[in-house]
Motif scaffolding. Sequence first.
Motif, PDB file in Angstrom:
ATOM      1  N   ASN A 269      21.667  15.670 -41.083  1.00  0.00           N
ATOM      2  CA  ASN A 269      21.362  14.413 -40.381  1.00  0.00           C
ATOM      3  C   ASN A 269      20.397  14.618 -39.215  1.00  0.00           C
ATOM      4  OD1 ASN A 269      23.292  12.539 -41.818  1.00  0.00           O
ATOM      5  ND2 ASN A 269      24.729  14.097 -41.100  1.00  0.00           N
ATOM      6  N   THR A 270      19.474  15.533 -39.408  1.00  0.00           N
ATOM      7  CA  THR A 270      18.466  15.834 -38.390  1.00  0.00           C
ATOM      8  C   THR A 270      17.092  15.781 -39.049  1.00  0.00           C
ATOM      9  OG1 THR A 270      19.988  17.303 -37.206  1.00  0.00           O
ATOM     10  CG2 THR A 270      17.646  17.554 -36.739  1.00  0.00           C
ATOM     11  N   ALA A 271      16.157  15.128 -38.421  1.00  0.00           N
ATOM     12  CA  ALA A 271      14.818  15.024 -39.004  1.00  0.00           C
ATOM     13  C   ALA A 271      14.196  16.396 -39.189  1.00  0.00           C
ATOM     14  CB  ALA A 271      13.930  14.173 -38.094  1.00  0.00           C
ATOM     15  N   ALA A 272      13.584  16.617 -40.360  1.00  0.00           N
ATOM     16  CA  ALA A 272      12.888  17.882 -40.619  1.00  0.00           C
ATOM     17  C   ALA A 272      11.747  18.045 -39.620  1.00  0.00           C
ATOM     18  CB  ALA A 272      12.358  17.898 -42.043  1.00  0.00           C
ATOM     19  N   GLN A 273      11.500  19.293 -39.216  1.00  0.00           N
ATOM     20  CA  GLN A 273      10.558  19.572 -38.138  1.00  0.00           C
ATOM     21  C   GLN A 273       9.367  20.390 -38.609  1.00  0.00           C
ATOM     22  OE1 GLN A 273      11.355  18.459 -34.721  1.00  0.00           O
ATOM     23  NE2 GLN A 273      12.717  17.290 -36.076  1.00  0.00           N
ATOM     24  N   ASN A 274       8.208  20.123 -37.997  1.00  0.00           N
ATOM     25  CA  ASN A 274       7.086  21.054 -38.126  1.00  0.00           C
ATOM     26  C   ASN A 274       7.428  22.297 -37.317  1.00  0.00           C
ATOM     27  OD1 ASN A 274       4.817  19.849 -39.653  1.00  0.00           O
ATOM     28  ND2 ASN A 274       5.054  18.194 -38.157  1.00  0.00           N
ATOM     29  N   THR A 275       7.327  23.456 -37.914  1.00  0.00           N
ATOM     30  CA  THR A 275       7.707  24.688 -37.227  1.00  0.00           C
ATOM     31  C   THR A 275       6.478  25.564 -36.999  1.00  0.00           C
ATOM     32  OG1 THR A 275       8.231  25.773 -39.334  1.00  0.00           O
ATOM     33  CG2 THR A 275      10.030  24.653 -38.181  1.00  0.00           C
ATOM     34  N   SER A 276       6.519  26.308 -35.906  1.00  0.00           N
ATOM     35  CA  SER A 276       5.404  27.195 -35.566  1.00  0.00           C
ATOM     36  C   SER A 276       5.861  28.566 -35.103  1.00  0.00           C
ATOM     37  CB  SER A 276       4.543  26.559 -34.469  1.00  0.00           C
ATOM     38  OG  SER A 276       5.337  26.299 -33.312  1.00  0.00           O
ATOM     39  N   ILE A 277       7.161  28.728 -34.870  1.00  0.00           N
ATOM     40  CA  ILE A 277       7.645  29.990 -34.320  1.00  0.00           C
ATOM     41  C   ILE A 277       7.401  31.158 -35.273  1.00  0.00           C
ATOM     42  CG2 ILE A 277      10.032  29.779 -35.196  1.00  0.00           C
ATOM     43  CD1 ILE A 277      10.902  30.870 -32.385  1.00  0.00           C
ATOM     44  N   GLN A 278       7.311  30.879 -36.583  1.00  0.00           N
ATOM     45  CA  GLN A 278       7.051  31.939 -37.553  1.00  0.00           C
ATOM     46  C   GLN A 278       5.638  32.515 -37.393  1.00  0.00           C
ATOM     47  OE1 GLN A 278       7.377  28.739 -38.122  1.00  0.00           O
ATOM     48  NE2 GLN A 278       6.317  28.016 -39.967  1.00  0.00           N
ATOM     49  N   ASN A 279       4.790  31.829 -36.670  1.00  0.00           N
ATOM     50  CA  ASN A 279       3.407  32.296 -36.503  1.00  0.00           C
ATOM     51  C   ASN A 279       3.301  33.512 -35.585  1.00  0.00           C
ATOM     52  OD1 ASN A 279       2.746  30.126 -38.090  1.00  0.00           O
ATOM     53  ND2 ASN A 279       1.992  28.859 -36.410  1.00  0.00           N
ATOM     54  N   ILE A 280       4.372  33.844 -34.873  1.00  0.00           N
ATOM     55  CA  ILE A 280       4.334  35.021 -33.989  1.00  0.00           C
ATOM     56  C   ILE A 280       4.830  36.282 -34.699  1.00  0.00           C
ATOM     57  CG2 ILE A 280       4.728  33.542 -31.973  1.00  0.00           C
ATOM     58  CD1 ILE A 280       7.572  34.770 -31.816  1.00  0.00           C
ATOM     59  N   LEU A 281       5.285  36.176 -35.939  1.00  0.00           N
ATOM     60  CA  LEU A 281       5.910  37.318 -36.612  1.00  0.00           C
ATOM     61  C   LEU A 281       4.891  38.384 -36.985  1.00  0.00           C
ATOM     62  CD1 LEU A 281       8.474  35.554 -38.988  1.00  0.00           C
ATOM     63  CD2 LEU A 281       8.720  36.209 -36.582  1.00  0.00           C
ATOM     64  N   PRO A 282       5.254  39.672 -36.854  1.00  0.00           N
ATOM     65  CA  PRO A 282       4.349  40.768 -37.232  1.00  0.00           C
ATOM     66  C   PRO A 282       4.048  40.763 -38.728  1.00  0.00           C
ATOM     67  CG  PRO A 282       6.172  41.559 -35.867  1.00  0.00           C
ATOM     68  CD  PRO A 282       6.509  40.161 -36.256  1.00  0.00           C
ATOM     69  N   ASP A 283       2.941  41.376 -39.111  1.00  0.00           N
ATOM     70  CA  ASP A 283       2.561  41.398 -40.525  1.00  0.00           C
ATOM     71  C   ASP A 283       3.462  42.282 -41.374  1.00  0.00           C
ATOM     72  OD1 ASP A 283       1.741  43.860 -39.617  1.00  0.00           O
ATOM     73  OD2 ASP A 283      -0.378  43.603 -40.118  1.00  0.00           O
ATOM     74  N   ASN A 284       4.322  43.081 -40.738  1.00  0.00           N
ATOM     75  CA  ASN A 284       5.269  43.896 -41.497  1.00  0.00           C
ATOM     76  C   ASN A 284       6.666  43.266 -41.542  1.00  0.00           C
ATOM     77  OD1 ASN A 284       5.813  44.402 -38.776  1.00  0.00           O
ATOM     78  ND2 ASN A 284       6.516  46.500 -39.166  1.00  0.00           N
ATOM     79  N   THR A 285       6.736  41.958 -41.350  1.00  0.00           N
ATOM     80  CA  THR A 285       8.016  41.248 -41.455  1.00  0.00           C
ATOM     81  C   THR A 285       8.513  41.294 -42.897  1.00  0.00           C
ATOM     82  OG1 THR A 285       7.498  39.760 -39.612  1.00  0.00           O
ATOM     83  CG2 THR A 285       9.155  39.008 -41.200  1.00  0.00           C
ATOM     84  N   ALA A 286       9.758  41.698 -43.070  1.00  0.00           N
ATOM     85  CA  ALA A 286      10.359  41.791 -44.403  1.00  0.00           C
ATOM     86  C   ALA A 286      11.052  40.493 -44.797  1.00  0.00           C
ATOM     87  CB  ALA A 286      11.352  42.955 -44.455  1.00  0.00           C
ATOM     88  N   ASN A 287      11.721  39.856 -43.844  1.00  0.00           N
ATOM     89  CA  ASN A 287      12.432  38.610 -44.134  1.00  0.00           C
ATOM     90  C   ASN A 287      12.695  37.849 -42.842  1.00  0.00           C
ATOM     91  OD1 ASN A 287      15.256  39.358 -43.068  1.00  0.00           O
ATOM     92  ND2 ASN A 287      14.858  41.021 -44.505  1.00  0.00           N
ATOM     93  N   TYR A 288      12.953  36.575 -42.989  1.00  0.00           N
ATOM     94  CA  TYR A 288      13.363  35.796 -41.813  1.00  0.00           C
ATOM     95  C   TYR A 288      14.215  34.613 -42.231  1.00  0.00           C
ATOM     96  CZ  TYR A 288       9.452  32.363 -42.564  1.00  0.00           C
ATOM     97  OH  TYR A 288       8.587  31.418 -43.052  1.00  0.00           O
ATOM     98  N   ALA A 289      14.996  34.115 -41.263  1.00  0.00           N
ATOM     99  CA  ALA A 289      15.745  32.866 -41.407  1.00  0.00           C
ATOM    100  C   ALA A 289      15.353  31.991 -40.216  1.00  0.00           C
ATOM    101  CB  ALA A 289      17.241  33.122 -41.406  1.00  0.00           C
ATOM    102  N   LEU A 290      14.796  30.824 -40.517  1.00  0.00           N
ATOM    103  CA  LEU A 290      14.259  29.933 -39.485  1.00  0.00           C
ATOM    104  C   LEU A 290      15.098  28.666 -39.421  1.00  0.00           C
ATOM    105  CD1 LEU A 290      10.484  29.141 -38.995  1.00  0.00           C
ATOM    106  CD2 LEU A 290      12.204  27.380 -38.731  1.00  0.00           C
ATOM    107  N   TYR A 291      15.409  28.207 -38.208  1.00  0.00           N
ATOM    108  CA  TYR A 291      16.248  27.026 -37.992  1.00  0.00           C
ATOM    109  C   TYR A 291      15.525  26.055 -37.062  1.00  0.00           C
ATOM    110  CZ  TYR A 291      19.667  30.500 -39.550  1.00  0.00           C
ATOM    111  OH  TYR A 291      20.323  31.474 -40.252  1.00  0.00           O
ATOM    112  N   ALA A 292      15.577  24.751 -37.389  1.00  0.00           N
ATOM    113  CA  ALA A 292      14.890  23.755 -36.562  1.00  0.00           C
ATOM    114  C   ALA A 292      15.695  22.459 -36.487  1.00  0.00           C
ATOM    115  CB  ALA A 292      13.498  23.478 -37.143  1.00  0.00           C
ATOM    116  N   TYR A 293      15.585  21.763 -35.365  1.00  0.00           N
ATOM    117  CA  TYR A 293      16.315  20.522 -35.105  1.00  0.00           C
ATOM    118  C   TYR A 293      15.417  19.656 -34.234  1.00  0.00           C
ATOM    119  CZ  TYR A 293      17.075  23.885 -31.415  1.00  0.00           C
ATOM    120  OH  TYR A 293      16.866  24.856 -30.476  1.00  0.00           O
ATOM    121  N   ASP A 294      15.812  18.429 -33.981  1.00  0.00           N
ATOM    122  CA  ASP A 294      14.924  17.530 -33.241  1.00  0.00           C
ATOM    123  C   ASP A 294      15.070  17.633 -31.730  1.00  0.00           C
ATOM    124  OD1 ASP A 294      17.452  16.508 -33.350  1.00  0.00           O
ATOM    125  OD2 ASP A 294      16.875  14.479 -33.959  1.00  0.00           O
ATOM    126  N   ASP A 295      16.287  17.850 -31.240  1.00  0.00           N
ATOM    127  CA  ASP A 295      16.515  17.842 -29.793  1.00  0.00           C
ATOM    128  C   ASP A 295      17.608  18.857 -29.468  1.00  0.00           C
ATOM    129  OD1 ASP A 295      18.399  16.539 -27.467  1.00  0.00           O
ATOM    130  OD2 ASP A 295      16.256  16.175 -27.083  1.00  0.00           O
TER     131      ASP A 295
END
Length: 523
Positions: A269-295
Amino acid sequence: MKKIIILTSALLLGVAFMAYLYFSKLGIDNDAKDLALQSATNNAALVFSFRNDKSFYDIIEGQHLIQQVLGKDKMTLLKQLKASIIDDNLLNRYVKDQQVYISVLPDSNKTLNFLITLQIQPENDIKKFYGQLKIKKVVSEKAKDLFTVKINDSLSVYLGVHGQVLTASTSLKLINDANVRLTENPFTEYIKENNHQIKNVLANIYINFNQAPLLLKNIIAGNINGEIALFNQQNSFAVLNYNFSREKILFNGSTELKDQHNYLKLFENTAAQNTSIQNILPDNTANYALYAYDDYRKWLRKLNTWQEKKEILSKTDAVIKRVKNDYRTDLNFIFTNYTKNQFIVFQLSTSEKLGAISLSDGEKTKQLLLDVSTDYNDDIKLFKSADILYSYFGEPFKKFTRPYYTIVDNNLVVANNASTVQSFLNHYKNNRLLIQTPQYLDAMNEISTTSNVSYYINTKNSADIFRHNIQLSFYRHLRADSGLKSFDTFCYQMSADKNKFITNLLLNKYIQPEIPDSLSNRY
């Protein structure tokens, strides 16, 4: 008057009785139609479903990516089994246009196996089907209701006939298990409830996360812990529709969380978000789990309610009070005023784990955290108190008890070792980022730009992690040219839609554009 009342009552009773008979019969008919589904879903974590129709086989034969995922042996088995039964007009007429279920199940000796299930058309006589089986040279009767289909000189498949249901597998154990149909199976009911979503779709995959531990125990080399520990208590289901493509494997559908205590419920029940935090990840990133909310303030209230249900709110409150008493730092003020709408946990190819939280004002947050931090060097600090981030963000930060951290471009980045934070900074300052790689950009172009929860795996960067954590046979398939080696990205993306999550499942391979000869000759 009495006669009218008696007549009316009798009429109502008659209608009620006829309705009872009708719906009872309807229930029996529906149960009969669901027998194959009941067998297919018993103990299954994954069920692939399609209609036994010539057009399906014609289309799927051109999908070489599916063949790579399944592997050479499994694909050969399916093709030869199809040739023995489906391509036989006399046998196929009994199962034409019926739904086919391919269940992925744990088998003996740390292996996974297929169980193929389909139902004989209700208007066809099972005895005549028996008769057709017995006259086929490649089919021999092994026991009552059990046959073997000779695939080649070294391989035979068991074929079980249980009522109107056919089951096929190289494992006799799976055939026998399929005969035990559960009277109540939440997975079966979930599939039946979502059948209206699958009309005119080439194929579907159903996921039962409750059974994931049984599969994982046969895949991983150790115990189910760390990041995959959530599968021990993941009461969730998904229904995904297959989208045919020669370049990628993409499923779209929905994921539903049944457990009210599930951490991911915090993102419903939370609006889907445009995310940008993944843009800071190093090029040798193997995996990630990203979470986003409105407020964040609203989300924090949800987190506190969840913590109360899990009986850990008193512990997190004590952490916050202790920091205020010991260091005169009001963490509530800092996090509620300067936390933005997303955070991420990620792992590098070296197995090192990090987390990051998006901030509205990194410099201000850095100043406010000074009293609760110790300097490691000019760029890297260490929290003096434990469980600060766990108190404000929950499960993803549970393992970062008292981490080192740095703040770069309005992002708080943490790790359990200072050297890991330094490694991150080196990549970041030198612009060696995941977002710069063509494989990542290509994959992200295939899915939505907004989400609430996203799981990502870079298969190349994860090679060493896989090698140390999964069984050798599965690792070989992952790294084989004929297997999954050429796939570079796996992504499971979830966007909240009321009490469900719209879901994209992507397995992608980047194909480098060819340079025209006229251009390449210039250099």
